[in-house]
Design a protein around this motif. Structure first.
Motif, short mmCIF file in Angstrom:
data_model
loop_
_atom_site.label_atom_id
_atom_site.label_comp_id
_atom_site.label_asym_id
_atom_site.label_seq_id
_atom_site.Cartn_x
_atom_site.Cartn_y
_atom_site.Cartn_z
N ARG A 119 27.43 -30.42 -13.76
CA ARG A 119 28.37 -30.53 -12.65
C ARG A 119 29.32 -29.34 -12.58
O ARG A 119 29.87 -29.04 -11.53
CB ARG A 119 29.22 -31.80 -12.82
N LEU A 120 29.55 -28.71 -13.72
CA LEU A 120 30.58 -27.67 -13.77
C LEU A 120 30.04 -26.32 -13.31
O LEU A 120 28.88 -26.00 -13.57
CB LEU A 120 31.08 -27.52 -15.22
N PRO A 121 30.89 -25.51 -12.68
CA PRO A 121 30.43 -24.17 -12.29
C PRO A 121 29.93 -23.36 -13.49
O PRO A 121 28.95 -22.62 -13.37
CB PRO A 121 31.68 -23.52 -11.67
N GLN A 122 30.58 -23.54 -14.65
CA GLN A 122 30.14 -22.77 -15.83
C GLN A 122 28.74 -23.16 -16.26
O GLN A 122 28.07 -22.41 -16.98
CB GLN A 122 31.08 -23.02 -17.02
N GLY A 123 28.30 -24.35 -15.87
CA GLY A 123 27.00 -24.84 -16.36
C GLY A 123 25.84 -24.48 -15.46
O GLY A 123 24.69 -24.82 -15.77
N GLN A 124 26.10 -23.80 -14.34
CA GLN A 124 25.03 -23.60 -13.35
C GLN A 124 23.93 -22.65 -13.83
O GLN A 124 22.76 -22.85 -13.54
CB GLN A 124 25.61 -23.11 -12.01
N ALA A 125 24.31 -21.60 -14.56
CA ALA A 125 23.31 -20.59 -14.94
C ALA A 125 22.15 -21.21 -15.71
O ALA A 125 21.00 -20.81 -15.54
CB ALA A 125 23.98 -19.49 -15.77
N GLU A 126 22.46 -22.22 -16.53
CA GLU A 126 21.40 -22.79 -17.37
C GLU A 126 20.99 -24.18 -16.88
O GLU A 126 20.29 -24.90 -17.59
CB GLU A 126 21.90 -22.89 -18.82
N ARG A 127 21.41 -24.54 -15.68
CA ARG A 127 21.26 -25.92 -15.23
C ARG A 127 19.82 -26.45 -15.33
O ARG A 127 19.59 -27.51 -15.90
CB ARG A 127 21.72 -26.00 -13.77
N TRP A 128 18.88 -25.69 -14.81
CA TRP A 128 17.51 -26.23 -14.70
C TRP A 128 16.79 -26.18 -16.03
O TRP A 128 16.09 -27.12 -16.40
CB TRP A 128 16.76 -25.48 -13.59
N GLY A 129 17.01 -25.13 -16.76
CA GLY A 129 16.41 -25.05 -18.08
C GLY A 129 16.97 -26.13 -19.00
O GLY A 129 16.26 -26.72 -19.80
N ARG A 130 18.26 -26.37 -18.85
CA ARG A 130 18.91 -27.37 -19.70
C ARG A 130 18.30 -28.75 -19.50
O ARG A 130 17.91 -29.42 -20.45
CB ARG A 130 20.41 -27.42 -19.37
N VAL A 131 18.18 -29.15 -18.24
CA VAL A 131 17.71 -30.51 -18.00
C VAL A 131 16.26 -30.66 -18.46
O VAL A 131 15.89 -31.67 -19.07
CB VAL A 131 17.92 -30.93 -16.52
N GLU A 132 15.46 -29.64 -18.21
CA GLU A 132 14.06 -29.71 -18.63
C GLU A 132 13.96 -29.87 -20.14
O GLU A 132 13.29 -30.76 -20.66
CB GLU A 132 13.39 -28.40 -18.21
N SER A 133 14.64 -28.99 -20.84
CA SER A 133 14.54 -28.97 -22.28
C SER A 133 15.11 -30.25 -22.91
O SER A 133 14.51 -30.84 -23.81
CB SER A 133 15.28 -27.72 -22.76
N MET A 134 16.24 -30.70 -22.41
CA MET A 134 16.86 -31.89 -23.01
C MET A 134 16.04 -33.14 -22.74
O MET A 134 15.85 -33.98 -23.62
CB MET A 134 18.29 -32.07 -22.50
N VAL A 135 15.54 -33.27 -21.51
CA VAL A 135 14.76 -34.47 -21.18
C VAL A 135 13.49 -34.50 -22.02
O VAL A 135 13.10 -35.55 -22.57
CB VAL A 135 14.43 -34.51 -19.67
N GLU A 136 12.87 -33.35 -22.18
CA GLU A 136 11.62 -33.35 -22.94
C GLU A 136 11.85 -33.58 -24.44
O GLU A 136 11.05 -34.26 -25.09
CB GLU A 136 10.83 -32.06 -22.64
N THR A 137 12.94 -33.08 -24.96
CA THR A 137 13.26 -33.37 -26.37
C THR A 137 13.59 -34.86 -26.52
O THR A 137 13.16 -35.51 -27.48
CB THR A 137 14.46 -32.51 -26.83
N MET A 138 14.32 -35.39 -25.56
CA MET A 138 14.65 -36.82 -25.58
C MET A 138 13.35 -37.65 -25.62
O MET A 138 13.23 -38.59 -26.41
CB MET A 138 15.47 -37.16 -24.33
N ASP A 139 12.40 -37.26 -24.78
CA ASP A 139 11.15 -38.02 -24.71
C ASP A 139 10.36 -37.97 -26.02
O ASP A 139 9.60 -38.88 -26.32
CB ASP A 139 10.29 -37.51 -23.55
N GLU A 140 10.54 -36.88 -26.77
CA GLU A 140 9.83 -36.81 -28.06
C GLU A 140 10.34 -37.86 -29.03
O GLU A 140 9.61 -38.32 -29.89
CB GLU A 140 10.09 -35.44 -28.73
N HIS A 141 11.60 -38.20 -28.92
CA HIS A 141 12.22 -39.07 -29.93
C HIS A 141 12.42 -40.51 -29.46
O HIS A 141 12.35 -41.43 -30.28
CB HIS A 141 13.59 -38.52 -30.34
#
Lengths: 258, 650
Positions: free
Chosen positions: A192-214
């Motif tokens: 949601r934050l402006p500081q978080g935009q640069a990595e927004r899409w990579g972040r969600v992909e990576s975190m969701v997929e790591t979450m799914d592993e566990h």
């Protein structure tokens, strides 16, 4: 004013280690003031057990102010017990009455293996954060803080989800052992934050997929929201899913132009 | 000859604080220009151990890993996100002057020196004030959701002991949000392989080889296994020792072991008697209570503190007429009123309770009353400002503070004393550094609100990454002792025997019993008010109780699996030894300053009376082989940028 509760029966899960079978053990607390916290009752029980030459019941706890997220416990089948928006360490005995039988178990989730008695291993949460739950901002290169204005409603919404204490109640309450509320809360904070935009899409992909592993999968039961001691809304899961779909199906270059 | 000079002549070690030359404003820049650097490609040849993952530890570990050093980080928690920094509520100071109200680096520096009652080192405090502005920039770029104004810029509020608004905050959870920011940056490095994380692992000894820190010995809390780790430098960011009082606002597991074990291996322990008692905590309700809960200092902005004039007045608060109430802070300190600094407010509460005017079932608290604020501002406004705190109070006490006044009483909250460090945050053991609350350096005899978070992050982000490089540069390509060195093996063996000893003692009482009893002695004689007589009594009672601890301790279970009773026994052992040093230090310091109040040294109106002639020095204690036989060394405090003055908040 304080009252004394009498004859509280505790059915406590005891398990010597991750690989051995556990069982319930029953202890009776004859007297306890209703001013005592739930964990203080366990402290008293433990002092008694040690004095009698028995092993103390192992449980995780630390700040006892409801902020560090260390404490856990399924109390009568509810994560953190019967009081809404309250961690186990902030639960007091005035919520119970004389003669009650209370069943105490560890978090039950395959992603959180039992270490001993009521203590579980929640390090899968750390793996999710390590995979993208941050904004890359190495020390030293930050611009002046007021160069990045953040609209108050955005900042407030980010703070709502940043309030997560990482206790694991959401996973323990979920029939699937899913960690979508935990993961969604961090994504909603940073995306949601402006500081978080640069990595927004990579972040969600990576975190969701790591979450799914566990962890297990979300099927919208909503138990996580009901159990969350910080009352984080399942809206964060919707936001996470929306961002994940975008990240997966849209061109990254196009997303950057939005 | 002053006492300071006399003591200085007797020092067993020359305490070189390594303060750079030049005016206080230029020292840190001068240091950075002159320090030695490690080439980026050579940084990976160095290993740094960081113990503790709170604000100081997590920020140091993350930054060192970003620079390219190999970092091994240790925490006794299950995750790096649990450290007690997380519980800080109010905020973090920074000299940003975003409000245009006249703040500056110099003013923050001066307020901190004055708040510390002129017992801290000028050069360190000035640097702290300088880097405070970088901290806010850094944390905002990491996504910490600080409170904002409607225009999107950062909001500030004011805190005790300051006349400007310089406190940045994130609701009542500033510590949590800052820690999570540092934890996320730390976690990024764990994911990238820059940091190896050892969780549920507790330091049990520091290993020194040829006068230099060579590594640490740790205990894996899940298996009980004792093992060694070697490194080129070791950072202890292991927090304060407030739990020596048993009842404190510290988290249950907070302990002094890392600092104490380092002390026993040669690190000097500075000013242990400087402890802070926070005035607004929820009073103890019964004997079984395990810890005390802090209610934010911000409540004193709108709450009025009072006690009944008549000690025998047992009527409910709302039936006591105005004329029979003593609003003692407003009476004694008219200009600061209910916002008098922490040490002063705490002592005033204690005196009221000691006079028998205490309120509540145990008569151990004073009222913090919001009824005026509610009728003046309306319940909605009060709820908006303090709603979460009121809820927390109700959860713990079972009373609704909108209807009946809160009851509060002071409790131990923070410890200003800690391991002695020089300007580089290096202890008296070369290669061993201490950061955050674990060191003694910045707060003197009393810490101002919203300064602990500032110091932890300053040390970890903006000081250690420079000073450690300066220390490592000359070690490039030199052989370092590995964990097969006999000193590691001997320390491991000693630790194994120590833990086995607790199990073998087969006495009758659990560790908590001794902790509670120790805490009572320390609170009674080395708490808010200290006297020579009381401290001498404590110094005879503590060793007696310690002897009982050694023979009558009962620890069940074994040392080869998770055993929380055994963990406690080890920590309490170290608290006993520290307790003796604290009382000795308090007895030795024949003056009152900040949190250290000796009844013999007070002005006619009951305020702290410093003795700058004889006590403008840091007391740095050396381990003498026996906890009752510490050896005193002093570092004189020299004030060049500020003038020593009597603190007044009247």
């Amino acid at each position: 004013m304080s009252n004394v509760l009498t004859n509280i029966t505790l059915r406590i899960w005891r398990q010597a280690g991750p690989a051995v079978a556990g069982r319930f053990e029953t202890h009776v607390v004859d007297e306890i003031t209703d001013e005592a916290s739930f964990l203080e009752m366990l402290d008293i029980l433990n002092d008694r057990l040690v004095t009698e030459g028995k092993e103390a019941v192992v449980f995780d706890h630390d700040c006892r102010e409801g902020i560090c997220g260390t404490c856990s416990l399924m109390i009568d089948g509810q994560a953190h017990g019967p009081q809404r928006g309250t961690t186990t360490c902030q639960l007091h005995m005035r919520r119970f009455k004389s003669g009650d039988t209370i069943t105490i178990e560890p978090w039950r989730a395959s992603a959180f293996p039992i270490i001993k008695d009521l203590m579980v291993d929640r390090s899968a949460f750390d793996r999710v954060i390590e995979s993208g739950g941050f904004i890359t901002a190495e020390t030293g290169g930050a611009p002046d803080a007021n160069l990045i204005p953040v609209p108050k409603p955005v900042s407030d919404a980010a703070m709502d989800s940043a309030a997560c204490i990482g206790c694991g109640a959401c996973v323990a309450a979920c029939p699937n052992g899913a960690a979508n509320l935990f993961t969604g809360a961090k994504i909603a904070h940073l995306n949601r934050l402006p500081q978080g935009q640069a990595e927004r899409w990579g972040r969600v992909e990576s975190m969701v997929e790591t979450m799914d592993e566990h962890f297990g999968s979300c099927t919208n039961h909503g138990e996580c929201e009901a159990a969350c001691p910080k009352e984080i809304s399942i809206d964060v899961i919707a936001l996470m899913n929306k961002d994940y779909r975008k990240a997966k199906f849209a061109s990254r270059k196009d997303l950057a132009r939005q | 000859m002053s006492l300071t000079e006399e003591l200085l002549a007797q020092n067993t070690l020359s305490l070189d604080s390594k303060i750079p030359a030049g005016s206080v404003e230029t020292k840190w820049d001068a240091y950075k220009s002159d320090m030695r650097l490690v080439n980026p490609n050579n940084k990976r040849k160095f290993k740094v151990i960081v113990v503790g993952t709170g604000l100081a530890g997590a920020s140091a570990a993350a930054t060192l890993a970003e620079l390219g050093y190999q970092v091994d980080a240790f925490t006794f928690h299950d995750s790096a996100r649990r450290a007690h920094s997380i519980a800080a509520q109010g905020g973090i100071n920074a000299a940003k002057n975003y409000k245009g109200d006249g703040d500056s680096v110099h003013r923050l520096f001066y307020d901190t020196i004055k708040g510390g009652d002129f017992r801290s080192r000028e050069a360190n405090v000035y640097r702290l004030a300088q880097v405070s502005v970088n901290i806010i920039d850094q944390m905002v770029s990491q996504g910490v959701p600080f409170a904002r104004e409607y225009g999107g810029l950062l909001d500030n509020r004011s805190f005790g002991g300051a006349q400007v608004s310089r406190t940045f905050y994130a609701r009542g959870q500033t510590g949590q949000q800052l820690l999570l920011g540092a934890y996320q940056q730390f976690s990024r490095q764990v994911g990238l392989g820059g940091i190896r994380l050892f969780n549920r692992t507790e330091l049990v000894d520091v290993v020194v080889v040829d006068g230099r820190a060579a590594g640490i010995v740790v205990r894996d809390l899940m298996t009980g296994e004792i093992s060694s780790h070697s490194a080129h430098a070791v950072v202890l960011a292991t927090g304060g020792y407030g739990n020596v009082f048993f009842l404190s606002t510290n988290a249950m597991a907070s302990n002094v072991t890392a600092a104490w074990r380092a002390h026993r291996r040669g690190a000097f322990f500075a000013n242990p008697c400087y402890t802070q008692i926070h005035p607004t905590c929820i009073p103890q309700s019964d004997e079984s209570q395990s810890k005390l809960t802090l209610m934010s200092e911000s409540l004193r902005n709108d709450g009025r503190v009072w006690v009944p004039v008549n000690p025998d007045d047992n009527r409910p608060a709302d039936q006591i007429p105005e004329g029979e109430r003593d609003y003692y802070l407003e009476r004694l300190y008219p200009s600061f009123g209910n916002l008098a600094p922490r040490d002063i407010s705490s002592r005033a509460a204690k005196r009221a309770v000691d006079r028998g005017q205490g309120v509540g079932p145990k008569k151990n608290g004073v009222y913090l009353d919001f009824s005026d604020a509610i009728s003046r501002l309306g319940r909605d406004v009060v709820e908006e400002r303090y709603g979460n705190l009121f809820e927390m109070y109700e959860r713990i006490s079972g009373e609704n503070p909108y209807d009946v006044p809160m009851r509060i009483y002071p409790a131990t909250h923070y410890t200003m004393g800690g391991l002695w460090v020089d300007y580089e945050l290096q202890t008296t053991i070369p290669g061993l550094y201490a950061a955050g609350e674990a060191n003694f350096s910045d707060h003197g005899a009393n810490r101002l609100g919203a300064s602990a978070l500032m110091q932890g992050l300053a040390d970890g982000y903006f000081v250690l990454p420079y000073t450690i490089g300066n220390g490592l540069a000359p070690l490039l390509n030199k052989p370092m002792p590995g964990t097969d060195h006999p000193a590691f093996k001997a320390a491991e063996q000693e630790a194994r025997e120590r833990f086995q000893g607790y199990l073998d003692s087969r006495g009758t009482k659990p560790p908590d019993h001794f902790h509670r009893e120790l805490g009572k002695i320390i609170w009674e004689y080395c708490g808010m008010e200290r006297t020579q007589q009381g401290l001498e009594k404590a110094l005879s009672e503590i060793p007696a109780l310690y002897a009982e601890f050694k023979t009558d301790l009962r620890v069940t279970g074994d040392s080869s699996s998770l055993n929380q009773t055994l963990e406690k026994a080890g920590r309490i052992d170290d608290f006993f030894q520290l307790g003796m040093l604290m009382c000795r230090d308090a007895l030795d310091r024949n003056e009152s300053c900040g949190g250290h109040f000796r009844s013999e040294y007070q002005t006619d109106d009951g305020e702290a009376e410093r003795d700058d002639e004889n006590f403008a020095h840091v007391s740095a204690w050396q381990w003498g082989g026996d906890p009752m036989k510490p050896v005193l060394n002093v570092e004189p405090l020299e004030f060049e940028a500020v003038h020593l003055a009597t603190r007044s908040y009247k």
